[in-house]
Motif scaffolding. Sequence first.
Motif, PDB file in Angstrom:
ATOM      1  N   GLY A 140     -10.307   4.079 -11.392  1.00 47.04           N
ATOM      2  CA  GLY A 140      -9.133   3.449 -11.081  1.00 47.04           C
ATOM      3  C   GLY A 140      -8.114   3.336 -12.281  1.00 47.04           C
ATOM      4  O   GLY A 140      -7.841   4.575 -12.530  1.00 47.04           O
ATOM      5  N   VAL A 141      -7.737   2.029 -13.032  1.00 51.80           N
ATOM      6  CA  VAL A 141      -6.806   2.178 -13.754  1.00 51.80           C
ATOM      7  C   VAL A 141      -7.084   3.081 -15.012  1.00 51.80           C
ATOM      8  O   VAL A 141      -6.446   3.386 -15.854  1.00 51.80           O
ATOM      9  CB  VAL A 141      -6.475   0.890 -14.063  1.00 51.80           C
ATOM     10  CG1 VAL A 141      -5.618   0.076 -13.280  1.00 51.80           C
ATOM     11  CG2 VAL A 141      -7.561  -0.001 -14.622  1.00 51.80           C
ATOM     12  N   TYR A 142      -8.638   3.084 -15.153  1.00 51.39           N
ATOM     13  CA  TYR A 142      -8.802   3.812 -16.449  1.00 51.39           C
ATOM     14  C   TYR A 142      -8.849   5.425 -16.027  1.00 51.39           C
ATOM     15  O   TYR A 142      -9.217   6.382 -17.121  1.00 51.39           O
ATOM     16  CB  TYR A 142     -10.426   3.830 -17.003  1.00 51.39           C
ATOM     17  CG  TYR A 142     -10.614   2.289 -17.476  1.00 51.39           C
ATOM     18  CD1 TYR A 142      -9.713   1.500 -17.609  1.00 51.39           C
ATOM     19  CD2 TYR A 142     -11.826   1.964 -18.295  1.00 51.39           C
ATOM     20  CE1 TYR A 142      -9.904   0.219 -18.557  1.00 51.39           C
ATOM     21  CE2 TYR A 142     -12.044   1.014 -18.775  1.00 51.39           C
ATOM     22  CZ  TYR A 142     -11.037   0.074 -18.811  1.00 51.39           C
ATOM     23  OH  TYR A 142     -11.063  -1.295 -19.499  1.00 51.39           O
ATOM     24  N   GLY A 143      -8.541   5.973 -15.073  1.00 49.72           N
ATOM     25  CA  GLY A 143      -7.919   7.192 -14.594  1.00 49.72           C
ATOM     26  C   GLY A 143      -8.973   8.536 -14.731  1.00 49.72           C
ATOM     27  O   GLY A 143      -8.404   9.494 -14.560  1.00 49.72           O
ATOM     28  N   TYR A 144     -10.468   8.284 -14.391  1.00 44.27           N
ATOM     29  CA  TYR A 144     -11.246   9.153 -14.359  1.00 44.27           C
ATOM     30  C   TYR A 144     -11.083   9.917 -12.953  1.00 44.27           C
ATOM     31  O   TYR A 144     -11.042   9.252 -11.961  1.00 44.27           O
ATOM     32  CB  TYR A 144     -12.825   8.572 -14.656  1.00 44.27           C
ATOM     33  CG  TYR A 144     -13.640   9.602 -15.255  1.00 44.27           C
ATOM     34  CD1 TYR A 144     -13.918  10.686 -14.788  1.00 44.27           C
ATOM     35  CD2 TYR A 144     -14.144   9.298 -16.436  1.00 44.27           C
ATOM     36  CE1 TYR A 144     -14.929  11.521 -15.109  1.00 44.27           C
ATOM     37  CE2 TYR A 144     -15.095  10.100 -17.074  1.00 44.27           C
ATOM     38  CZ  TYR A 144     -15.555  11.356 -16.474  1.00 44.27           C
ATOM     39  OH  TYR A 144     -16.340  12.204 -17.144  1.00 44.27           O
TER      40      TYR A 144
END
Length: 192
Positions: free
Chosen positions: A136-140
């Motif tokens: 999600g917001v951590y972009g993986y």
Amino acid sequence: MSVETVIGRHLGGRIIVLIGDLTDQAVDAIVNAANASLLGGGGVDGAIHRRGGPAILEACRAIRATRYPKGLPTGEAVITTAGELPARHVIHTVGPIYGQHRGDEPRLLANCYRRSIEVAREHELATIAFPAISTGVYGYPADEAAVVVSRALSQCLAADDSLAEVRLVFFSRSHAESFVSAAVFGQSGESA
């Protein structure tokens, strides 16, 4: 209770990929994609804390006060009560922020799943449900995460049969289907 749709079963049915709400899972433990503070946040973390109630936050504060005063390290996992959730426990893990770990993201992401399963085994739990950690917001990138996660879970489950069921819970059909198409359950290859 939300409606669930099973998208796939892998490794003899021990891994179930489904669409649903993680906070509705009546399993021994759900996994929280937490931030290092363990004090709640957005996304899955916020939903777990809101629905589970104050007992989860109290347990997390105790962990911060005793074991991890500087915050839970990326790739590590701890267990708390599940408060008012249908699950019995919450296992909190901190996923890597994509692009912030000098290429070590695959190892750290795999460790989130491995350590969560180790914690489940240490507490003699048989069923566990995961969100899509770090995607999600951590972009993986979801397709890259699917390869790392499927390999890590395949290795963990091959090493020990005490965990009867691992659920991978996605909120949307498109994310679940993307995961299934990129996953490499049981296939050989370089491990994370």
